[in-house]
Every structure is written in C-alpha cells, then in structure tokens.
Design an enzyme around this catalytic site. Structure first.
Site, PDB file in Angstrom:
ATOM      1  N   TRP A  12       0.704  -0.981  -0.141  1.00 58.76           N
ATOM      2  CA  TRP A  12      -0.192   0.154   0.208  1.00 58.76           C
ATOM      3  C   TRP A  12       0.675   1.333   0.201  1.00 58.76           C
ATOM      4  O   TRP A  12       0.073   2.043  -0.360  1.00 58.76           O
ATOM      5  CB  TRP A  12      -0.636  -0.434   0.886  1.00 58.76           C
ATOM      6  CG  TRP A  12      -2.013  -0.923   1.033  1.00 58.76           C
ATOM      7  CD1 TRP A  12      -2.115  -2.092   0.491  1.00 58.76           C
ATOM      8  CD2 TRP A  12      -3.201  -1.079   2.022  1.00 58.76           C
ATOM      9  NE1 TRP A  12      -3.480  -2.635   1.197  1.00 58.76           N
ATOM     10  CE2 TRP A  12      -4.313  -2.342   1.608  1.00 58.76           C
ATOM     11  CE3 TRP A  12      -3.474  -0.554   2.779  1.00 58.76           C
ATOM     12  CZ2 TRP A  12      -5.198  -2.430   2.762  1.00 58.76           C
ATOM     13  CZ3 TRP A  12      -4.547  -0.323   3.892  1.00 58.76           C
ATOM     14  CH2 TRP A  12      -5.396  -2.063   2.953  1.00 58.76           C
ATOM     15  N   LYS A  13       2.237   1.098   0.363  1.00 63.55           N
ATOM     16  CA  LYS A  13       2.891   1.954   0.429  1.00 63.55           C
ATOM     17  C   LYS A  13       2.254   3.094   1.185  1.00 63.55           C
ATOM     18  O   LYS A  13       1.626   2.692   2.068  1.00 63.55           O
ATOM     19  CB  LYS A  13       3.433   3.134  -1.470  1.00 63.55           C
ATOM     20  CG  LYS A  13       3.155   2.270  -1.641  1.00 63.55           C
ATOM     21  CD  LYS A  13       4.140   2.338  -2.705  1.00 63.55           C
ATOM     22  CE  LYS A  13       4.848   1.137  -4.212  1.00 63.55           C
ATOM     23  NZ  LYS A  13       5.632   1.167  -5.060  1.00 63.55           N
ATOM     24  N   HIS A  91      12.810  -2.164  -0.358  1.00 63.14           N
ATOM     25  CA  HIS A  91      11.972  -1.537  -1.679  1.00 63.14           C
ATOM     26  C   HIS A  91      12.785  -0.459  -2.452  1.00 63.14           C
ATOM     27  O   HIS A  91      13.730   0.072  -1.552  1.00 63.14           O
ATOM     28  CB  HIS A  91      10.715  -0.847  -1.045  1.00 63.14           C
ATOM     29  CG  HIS A  91       9.541  -1.204  -1.814  1.00 63.14           C
ATOM     30  ND1 HIS A  91       9.825   0.079  -2.963  1.00 63.14           N
ATOM     31  CD2 HIS A  91       9.188  -1.611  -2.420  1.00 63.14           C
ATOM     32  CE1 HIS A  91       8.853   0.476  -3.714  1.00 63.14           C
ATOM     33  NE2 HIS A  91       8.363  -0.734  -4.006  1.00 63.14           N
ATOM     34  N   GLY A 169       4.983   2.061 -10.808  1.00 65.65           N
ATOM     35  CA  GLY A 169       4.997   3.200 -10.953  1.00 65.65           C
ATOM     36  C   GLY A 169       4.498   3.991 -12.288  1.00 65.65           C
ATOM     37  O   GLY A 169       4.004   5.247 -12.120  1.00 65.65           O
ATOM     38  N   GLY A 229       1.390  -2.841  -6.635  1.00 64.78           N
ATOM     39  CA  GLY A 229       1.281  -1.331  -5.822  1.00 64.78           C
ATOM     40  C   GLY A 229      -0.071  -0.517  -6.012  1.00 64.78           C
ATOM     41  O   GLY A 229      -1.008  -0.597  -4.820  1.00 64.78           O
ATOM     42  N   GLY A 230      -0.137  -0.238  -7.310  1.00 66.05           N
ATOM     43  CA  GLY A 230      -0.857   0.853  -6.975  1.00 66.05           C
ATOM     44  C   GLY A 230      -2.283  -0.122  -7.555  1.00 66.05           C
ATOM     45  O   GLY A 230      -3.563   0.113  -6.465  1.00 66.05           O
TER      46      GLY A 230
HETATM   47  P1  13P Z   1       3.181  -0.264  -8.789  1.00 68.74           P
HETATM   48  O1  13P Z   1       2.475  -1.682  -8.861  1.00 68.74           O
HETATM   49  O2  13P Z   1       2.240   0.336  -8.526  1.00 68.74           O
HETATM   50  O3  13P Z   1       4.051  -0.350  -9.792  1.00 68.74           O
HETATM   51  O4  13P Z   1       4.182  -0.418  -7.613  1.00 68.74           O
HETATM   52  C1  13P Z   1       4.870  -1.951  -7.703  1.00 68.74           C
HETATM   53  C2  13P Z   1       5.526  -1.684  -6.347  1.00 68.74           C
HETATM   54  O5  13P Z   1       6.721  -0.686  -6.046  1.00 68.74           O
HETATM   55  C3  13P Z   1       4.922  -2.386  -5.534  1.00 68.74           C
HETATM   56  O6  13P Z   1       5.816  -2.792  -4.830  1.00 68.74           O
END
Ligand code: 13P
Length: 249
Positions: A12-13, A91, A169, A229-230
């Site tokens: 989820w960052k 990461h 991203g 991620g997203g």
């Molecule tokens: P995205 O899927 O948003 O490109 O992010 C990947 C990520 O950094 C997962 O740790």
C-alpha cells in the site's frame, strides 16, 4: 522439482485508511484459497486492524536495530508481536529516497529472520542501469549482500521480489519474456549455490502489474506471483489479480 507457493502481495506504500482495511480485507477473504498466499503490506498503524480482519499481514520496512534510542523507527519484535508475518526489505523507494545501502538491507533481512518474520527481499535495476545492460550485475549484487552476510541458506525462509525501478508506478511493465529472463537469472544464480533451495524459492515480479497483464506474467515458469502497488488499493483489481494467480503453479 520442489513445489513453490504462489504469492500475491499488495504494497500500500503511504496510502490507506481504516476504511480501506475493511474494503480490502473483505475482498481478500472472498478470494482466499489454498493455492496462493495473499499478503497485504499497509502502513504500520493499520497493522493491528488488518491482522484482526484475518488477512496475512506484513510491514513495508523495519529497523535493523534492536530496541533503543532510534526515534521514529519500528522494532521487528513489535511487528511480530502485533501479528505480522512478513516484512519488505530493500524496496526501491527505501533504497533511493531513504538511501538504504545493500549492507543496510542485508542487516534488516537478518533482523527480520531473528524474530521469525519472513523477509521479502526487493531487488531491481534503475532505468539507466537497464539501458546500460547492468540488470544482472545490479540484482546479483543486491542478492550477494544478503548471501555474504548470512549464507545462502538464509534465503530458504524468504521471498525475493524483482521490481525493475523503471516499471514501478510508471505503467511501463516489463514484458513477460523480459521479466522471465531476469527471474531465471536470479534462480540460476542461487541454484549454483543450492539447487534445492533455488527450486523452492518464491520469486515475485513487481512493477505496474494490473488485472490485464498479471495472467501472462504469472504464467512464466520462474515468476511465482506478484508484488502489487497501485492496483492493490482497488478491491476489484486486486481480487482479479489474485484470481489470475490461481492455477499457475
Ligand atoms: P506499482 O504496482 O504501483 O507499479 O508498484 C509496484 C511496487 O513498488 C510494489 O512494491
């Protein structure tokens, strides 16, 4: 050949809320299956709520130190005591924004295992490194930092996530063939030290994975799931990605 577990992980960052815990835990609980491990990595304060929801939980980083005067840091034992089982180490955003070196990442990996957390070692090259043909050199050095500190056997209780920085991203995913080639390089490198361990090691792909591209990526022989991620912030997308990982072992 050892059977490897497929995993779909959601990072989820610095996003999320109690409301998102409710939405995503309901979604994940509806697609859970013995075939895949689904793990979510929320920001620290949301860990207890996610654990209570029954979803396997990890954190996005941890301190390499034992408890003491480290303002703002979070100790591995506390993470474990709260019910998390996994932790991301290295990461690319931690490496680039917070200047974590390969040695720091290896120390975090060690500290995670010391308390019984499973580290997910994130590796990957930048855009310029890729353009200069340094991908294999960069990922090998990132793995070697852990092997030199702890020995190859430490990788047995871990997961590796290959995330090319240029794909994170950006909407620019590595092609399935491109990702497979790097995953195979990683597995072969580890197999040169311990073949059984390498065959049983789960290696995830990350970088702009979504419900449209996940199936082909996960179908590659050395890609054992994804670090998302997203798309892990949207229940529909994330459950579709989880479903696309079923039956790919
Ligand atoms: P995205 O899927 O948003 O490109 O992010 C990947 C990520 O950094 C997962 O740790």
């Amino acid at each position: 050949m050892a059977i490897r577990k497929t995993m779909v992980a959601g990072n989820w960052k610095m996003n999320g809320s109690l409301e998102l815990v409710t939405q995503l835990s309901n979604a994940v609980n509806s697609v859970k299956s013995n075939e895949i491990d689904i793990v979510l990595f929320p920001p620290f304060p949301l860990v207890p709520a996610l654990v209570d929801s029954g979803v396997t939980t990890g954190t996005q980083t941890l301190s390499e130190n034992t408890p003491g005067a480290f303002t703002g840091e979070v100790d591995a034992q506390l993470i474990k005591d709260l019910g998390a089982e996994y932790v991301l180490v290295g990461h690319s955003e931690r490496r680039s924004i917070y200047k974590e070196s390969n040695a720091t990442v290896a120390a975090k990996f060690a500290r995670a295992q010391q308390v019984g957390l499973t580290p997910i070692l994130c590796i990957g090259e930048s855009e310029s490194e890729q353009e200069n043909g340094q991908t294999e050199h960069v990922v090998a050095a990132q793995i070697d930092a852990v092997i030199e500190k702890l020995g190859v056997a430490a990788l047995k209780h871990s997961v590796i996530a290959y995330e090319p920085v240029w794909a994170i991203g950006t909407g620019k995913t590595a092609s399935p063939e491109q990702a497979q080639a790097v995953h195979k390089f990683i597995r072969d490198k580890i197999a040169s030290l311990d073949s059984d361990l390498a065959q049983g090691l789960t290696i995830l792909y990350g970088g702009s994975v979504n419900e449209k591209n996940s199936e082909l990526l996960f179908a590659q022989p050395d890609i054992d799931g994804g670090l998302i991620g997203g798309a892990s912030l949207k229940a529909d997308s994330f459950t579709a990605i989880c479903n696309s990982a079923k039956g790919t072992v």
